[in-house]
Write an enzyme that holds these catalytic residues in place. Structure first.
Site, PDB file in Angstrom:
ATOM      1  N   GLU A 180       0.826  -1.214   0.000  1.00 16.89           N
ATOM      2  CA  GLU A 180       0.000   0.000   0.000  1.00 16.89           C
ATOM      3  C   GLU A 180       0.855   1.256   0.000  1.00 16.89           C
ATOM      4  O   GLU A 180       0.535   2.246  -0.661  1.00 16.89           O
ATOM      5  CB  GLU A 180      -0.956  -0.009   1.191  1.00 16.89           C
ATOM      6  N   TYR A 227      -6.800   6.309   4.200  1.00 21.35           N
ATOM      7  CA  TYR A 227      -6.868   5.293   3.150  1.00 21.35           C
ATOM      8  C   TYR A 227      -6.042   4.057   3.516  1.00 21.35           C
ATOM      9  O   TYR A 227      -6.519   2.917   3.436  1.00 21.35           O
ATOM     10  CB  TYR A 227      -6.382   5.839   1.794  1.00 21.35           C
ATOM     11  N   ASP A 251      -9.560   4.651  -2.913  1.00 20.99           N
ATOM     12  CA  ASP A 251      -8.418   5.157  -3.665  1.00 20.99           C
ATOM     13  C   ASP A 251      -8.936   5.772  -4.969  1.00 20.99           C
ATOM     14  O   ASP A 251     -10.146   5.824  -5.212  1.00 20.99           O
ATOM     15  CB  ASP A 251      -7.382   4.054  -3.911  1.00 20.99           C
TER      16      ASP A 251
END
Length: 298
Positions: free
Chosen positions: A43, A126, A144
């Protein structure tokens, strides 16, 4: 929420998840052996960076630092060095900081709780939601750019989402989230993949989309974007390019490098000095005596 979302959210869930089950890419961070640390590393690396560039660096990173404590035990400069040319190298420092916090606060295990993830250095809304969802199967809205674009078109009926995530988008994402935890986690991964492979920014492949018949944007005649112009990012000649060239010298050196070695990579002295000052201010370069520089050591 629009009529499309009210009409059949369950139908959207089923269609997109079934498409994902058939078409999802086999990516290393999606495999069970990746674990939560592998998901977290992916990520950080995937922010503003395409999968093809991330894959080799990701695999080298996990081979060298299979656990957060392994990374935490090394100087932050080693994280910057291993980051290579992924870009936005402050992400490497943030990932190192998160690894240190995981080792110190959580016994070396990536926490599963969203609030504890959010409290880690460098982890925003996020990333916390993505790790909790993808690594632990928790129920969170994961927003996203790809997911936001899918929701903008399929549900809100517009070509592109706003430049920055809005409260309305967050409300919509929560409203669309399946109630069941496992399904919600699958939905998050599925919508992200749909945006990456089919509902792309420039050339959406509507003929291959599992929800094309329900897509509010297509049903409205695919109206063109009527918001502010969407400008592509420039790179050549920018401070960011100069920073990258300077950082490459530091990464490739076994030890400190002299000012002259940095001066050699960019002719314009004012911009070069500004870029170097920025690297120092961001903690990506460390000035030493006699005009020497190195990657950060502590």
């Amino acid at each position: 929420m629009t009529t499309t979302a009210n009409a059949a959210p369950a139908a959207l869930h089923t269609a997109v998840i079934e498409w994902f089950d058939e078409h999802a890419r086999d990516l290393p961070w999606r495999r069970p052996e990746a674990g939560a640390w592998g998901v977290m590393v992916s990520e950080f690396m995937l922010q503003q960076t395409p999968v093809a560039r991330v894959l080799p660096v990701y695999e080298q990173w996990l081979a060298r630092w299979p656990r957060p404590a392994d990374l935490a035990a090394e100087p932050p400069g080693e994280a910057v060095r291993a980051w290579g040319r992924l870009g936005y190298p402050r992400r490497a420092l943030r990932l190192h900081g998160a690894a240190v916090a995981i080792a110190e606060r959580h016994g070396g295990d990536v926490p599963h709780d969203h609030a504890k993830l959010l409290a880690l250095p460098g982890v925003g809304e996020y990333t916390a939601a993505a790790v909790a969802s993808f690594a632990y199967g928790r129920r969170h809205a994961v927003l996203d750019t790809n997911v936001r674009r899918v929701f903008a078109r399929a549900v809100s009926g517009v070509q592109y989402p706003p430049t920055a995530t809005t409260a309305a988008e967050r409300r919509l994402a929560r409203a669309l989230l399946p109630e069941d935890e496992a399904t919600a986690a699958r939905w998050a991964a599925s919508t992200m993949e749909l945006g990456a492979l089919v509902c792309t920014a420039r050339a959406p492949a509507c003929g291959r989309c599992p929800v094309a018949a329900q897509c509010a944007w297509r049903l409205a005649g695919s109206p063109a974007h009527d918001g502010p112009p969407r400008r592509g990012q420039t790179y050549a000649g920018t401070d960011r390019q100069v920073r990258g060239k300077l950082l490459a010298v530091l990464r490739e050196a076994a030890g400190p490098v002299p000012q002259a070695a940095l001066d050699a990579v960019w002719d314009e002295p004012v911009q070069r000095a500004r870029a170097l000052d920025g690297l120092v201010a961001d903690g990506l370069a460390e000035p030493l005596a006699d005009g020497m520089y190195r990657l950060p050591q502590g």
